[in-house]
Design an enzyme around this catalytic site. Structure first.
Site, PDB file in Angstrom:
ATOM      1  N   LYS B  80     -53.725  40.727  93.792  1.00 59.44           N
ATOM      2  CA  LYS B  80     -53.199  39.661  92.563  1.00 59.44           C
ATOM      3  C   LYS B  80     -53.975  38.598  92.760  1.00 59.44           C
ATOM      4  O   LYS B  80     -54.143  37.936  93.996  1.00 59.44           O
ATOM      5  CB  LYS B  80     -51.736  39.736  92.759  1.00 59.44           C
ATOM      6  CG  LYS B  80     -51.254  39.173  91.441  1.00 59.44           C
ATOM      7  CD  LYS B  80     -49.500  38.806  91.490  1.00 59.44           C
ATOM      8  CE  LYS B  80     -49.015  38.251  90.344  1.00 59.44           C
ATOM      9  NZ  LYS B  80     -47.679  38.151  90.500  1.00 59.44           N
ATOM     10  N   SER B 154     -45.380  40.256  86.600  1.00 67.20           N
ATOM     11  CA  SER B 154     -46.595  39.244  86.414  1.00 67.20           C
ATOM     12  C   SER B 154     -47.712  40.154  86.824  1.00 67.20           C
ATOM     13  O   SER B 154     -48.927  39.876  86.594  1.00 67.20           O
ATOM     14  CB  SER B 154     -46.616  38.098  86.699  1.00 67.20           C
ATOM     15  OG  SER B 154     -46.465  37.796  88.233  1.00 67.20           O
ATOM     16  N   SER B 178     -41.691  40.316  89.331  1.00 59.39           N
ATOM     17  CA  SER B 178     -43.040  40.805  89.148  1.00 59.39           C
ATOM     18  C   SER B 178     -43.706  41.989  89.932  1.00 59.39           C
ATOM     19  O   SER B 178     -44.657  42.303  89.826  1.00 59.39           O
ATOM     20  CB  SER B 178     -43.780  39.243  89.486  1.00 59.39           C
ATOM     21  OG  SER B 178     -43.432  38.616  88.374  1.00 59.39           O
TER      22      SER B 178
END
Lengths: 481, 481
Positions: B80, B154, B178
């Site tokens: 990420k 997210s 997330s």
């Protein structure tokens, strides 16, 4: 003169075992207490006393009349006036704030359950905001040795009443040093246990996440016994903690104690000298003293008063202060008003810094058993405080402010006298739940000292150390019976 | 078609044991990745790949050429883009914020040390603020099953790249859900370990005191192995925690799982139905389902976005936002700007409320092994989000937001499909350090399911559960060799 003056717990217990009644001793004691004494905010009325005596008689009945099953049977104690005692107003040293609590604070309830009797509520720096004992509309509490000096605070009255031998022990609170600084300035024991070990339910918050109920006593044995009784998990208080099952009773042979490499005394050479002689005596014990960089501790200490934690004090009295600000001590109000300059963002940034400093401290502590520090670096007069009420106060917290932020336990103990005749004290600091280990080490130190009980000129009786294997309160009563 | 599509760790290991080279497989893989795919923010350049391959060859040399000593030898993974990988820019999905980190994040370094290779950095809701996967200038990440639906966020790109079988595992972060919500919406494993178990050093903070690095994988065995390798204490990160020595590998027979007595689906009857059928299947396992009052969990969940914790997000980007606010996603900026309305006093009051709710939750949990909840209560379309970007997002966090505030660990696992063909997932939640026990229970559940690997239509290979007695990574490599 008061018969029970400077009695320690074994003397109280012995008197009752020998047939004296609580009514007899406590009526005399309460009758002797002076309402003009600034150490007291309220003294038990005859009604408040007799009601407690009735309850005590009931407890004794429930204990089959066996007073050894009530380890504090008929023992008087004083309670700082930010801790609730049912029937007494709680003022937090602010008359406009006063309320009448319906229930005892958790610790008070536990001590009463063991047989103890509240004889009065004691003066404090208003809302426990201060380390001096002067910030109260009930008057500044004078030092128990020389009245022109401060008593220290915020638990000023609880320290003073014990130091003068009026009660064998008392409860204070200790967020930033309020249980250690006044113990030190009055030559008594100040036990600030692990955060959350004694419940803060029924205590007016100072900084709720950091507040600790503390114990003052004339002897360490007495302080230890009270702690054993009062340190009980309280599911109803969010900050109460379950003690781990394994807690050390002592450190390994030859404990290593960190001491500040460059201790700060703010020009007080009398205290500095006292510290040096104390260290020389500690070196005679089987203890290794290791000078350490104290700056992470100092930075953490500074966060407590200069950083956003002051907002905890604001959270506690926000609405009251909005409506009654003019009725507050102006110095205390001025400090708490600082909260308004801190945002939530500031609070979290300070919390990150605390986490980092705790990690650093963890690493410094890794090879150490604990720390040994002066309890207070200076010994101001009341006049000093009038001249500079904030800075003199801040200096006093040099060796105490960081302890709760670092989740450590501490034990303030007498260490003789300065060259000017005022008492000097040191504090042992350990990791969380090392309370008992600190007590064991302190007992070794105290055994080497010729001590007097507080400010009473009576000498300290020989310790009969509590066997860690046996529930102490219960054992000791049998011993003295 | 890509040879390595939907390979799990054993397949990667097997290929290398059979003589294939990382260069061969990974060049093909990276060459196949599409720069237009919104799941990626950056894809490894040939240089970035070859540099890692050179380092891997060195590691192999140091391991005497024995690839079984590098449990992730040549295994590709995605990271990420709020987690640092040396040589790749870190953008946090905000181009104006981008910087080039000098060092790998702690977790990335550990995985590389085990032989893994970073093939790209993935898209996210900007600054990890969102649960939707649409709040990024790099584009909304479509759901891997039906592109008109959201991927969840997210960690949108990290979930999408795993679900489509491009990489066997990826790293995300999980503060409010997330790492669980996008796992659920894409039919893969989302492992959010105990707070502090995996270091957050080298991660752009969302809420630093609550941030957790999470793992996405196609199978639970793979997620477990990556967790074992990456969950290492990091003395240099203040929020990293030492694991207790005793951690349960499983719950006792017939675990009791709390389920919400009145689960909330915000009118999404398709999800509600999926939950009901899932519960019926759980009842067939040796598990007792206990309906509980979920309101304390819901109140804690609401604190995270509606309360002062948003100031942690502000603390993380304060200066950047002041200077570059207009370059931020307006929804994200709008959320973070809410921080300004909270004072330090508010922050402490919310912290007290959190402590109280944690205590309540502790009591609710006392008779329970853990909780079983839907991972997400709804499954919005991209169009739904355009219409109502904040409320649809908040609803998604119903069963995830409270977990880190309550210091619990969680494991999101697939639970079949809704009647409309979209995946449905559930999350097991346990007390801190019960990660392994959750994994053992999840494995029992997964063994009863006919599953496909993410969105790939390939079926999940039989589990070869990791023996808790042996360091798992090392053992497993030997088994597949």
């Amino acid at each position: 003169m008061l018969t029970t003056l400077a009695w320690t717990l074994p003397q109280w217990q012995s008197a009752y075992h020998n047939g004296t009644t609580p009514d007899h001793l406590l009526s005399a004691l309460v009758g002797h207490l002076d309402p003009q004494d600034p150490a007291w905010i309220s003294i038990a009325t005859p009604d408040q006393l007799s009601q407690q005596l009735v309850e005590l008689a009931l407890k004794l009945e429930q204990s089959s009349g066996d007073i050894s099953r009530l380890p504090l049977y008929g023992v008087p104690f004083a309670v700082k006036d930010n801790i609730d005692v049912a029937g007494f107003p709680t003022t937090a040293a602010c008359p406009a704030y006063a309320y009448k609590p319906k229930a005892d604070a958790h610790t008070v309830a536990l001590l009463k359950a063991a047989g103890a009797i509240v004889v009065g509520k004691t003066n404090l720096d208003q809302f426990a905001t201060g380390l001096v004992g002067t910030r109260s509309p009930y008057g500044a509490v004078p030092n128990s040795f020389k009245p022109e000096y401060i008593s220290g605070g915020s638990s000023s009255g609880s320290a003073s009443t014990v130091a003068r031998g009026l009660v064998p022990f008392s409860l204070g609170t200790d967020t930033a040093g309020s249980g250690r600084v006044p113990a030190s300035l009055n030559n008594i024991i100040g036990l600030k246990g692990t955060c959350g070990a004694m419940s803060i339910r029924g205590v007016v918050p100072a900084c709720r996440s950091l507040d600790v109920v503390s114990i003052f006593a004339l002897t360490l044995d007495d302080a230890s016994m009270v702690f054993e009784l009062a340190a009980q998990y309280d599911a109803a208080e969010a900050y109460s903690r379950q003690a781990p099952t394994a807690r050390p009773n002592s450190f390994s042979q030859g404990p290593r104690l960190g001491i500040p490499a460059s201790p700060q005394f703010y020009g007080d050479s009398v205290s500095a000298d006292a510290w040096e002689s104390t260290l020389a005596q500690w070196s005679d014990l089987d203890v290794e003293l290791v000078p350490i960089d104290f700056s992470p501790f100092s930075e953490l200490a500074a966060l407590l008063y200069d950083g956003p934690w002051v907002a905890e004090r604001h959270a506690a009295v926000e609405i009251f202060m909005r409506d009654h600000g003019s009725e507050m001590n102006p110095v205390v109000r001025g400090i708490i008003e600082q909260a308004k300059k801190f945002s939530a963002t500031d609070a979290f940034k300070a919390e990150y810094r605390r986490a980092e400093l705790r990690r650093t401290i963890e690493q410094i502590m890794a090879p150490l058993s604990g720390l040994l520090v002066p309890s207070a670096p200076t010994f101001p007069t009341l006049a000093d405080l009038l001249e500079e009420p904030v800075n003199r106060n801040s200096e006093l917290g040099t060796y105490t402010n960081f302890v709760n932020l670092a989740d450590m336990c501490a034990l303030a103990i007498p260490a003789g006298f300065r060259s000017d005749g005022l008492p000097f004290g040191v504090t042992l600091i350990g990791r969380a739940w090392h309370d008992k280990a600190l007590q064991t080490l302190a007992q070794q130190w105290l055994a080497t000292q010729t001590l007097t009980l507080g400010a009473t000129n009576q000498s300290v009786p020989a310790s009969t150390p509590i066997s860690p294997e046996v529930a102490p309160g219960y054992l000791r009563v049998a011993v003295v019976g």
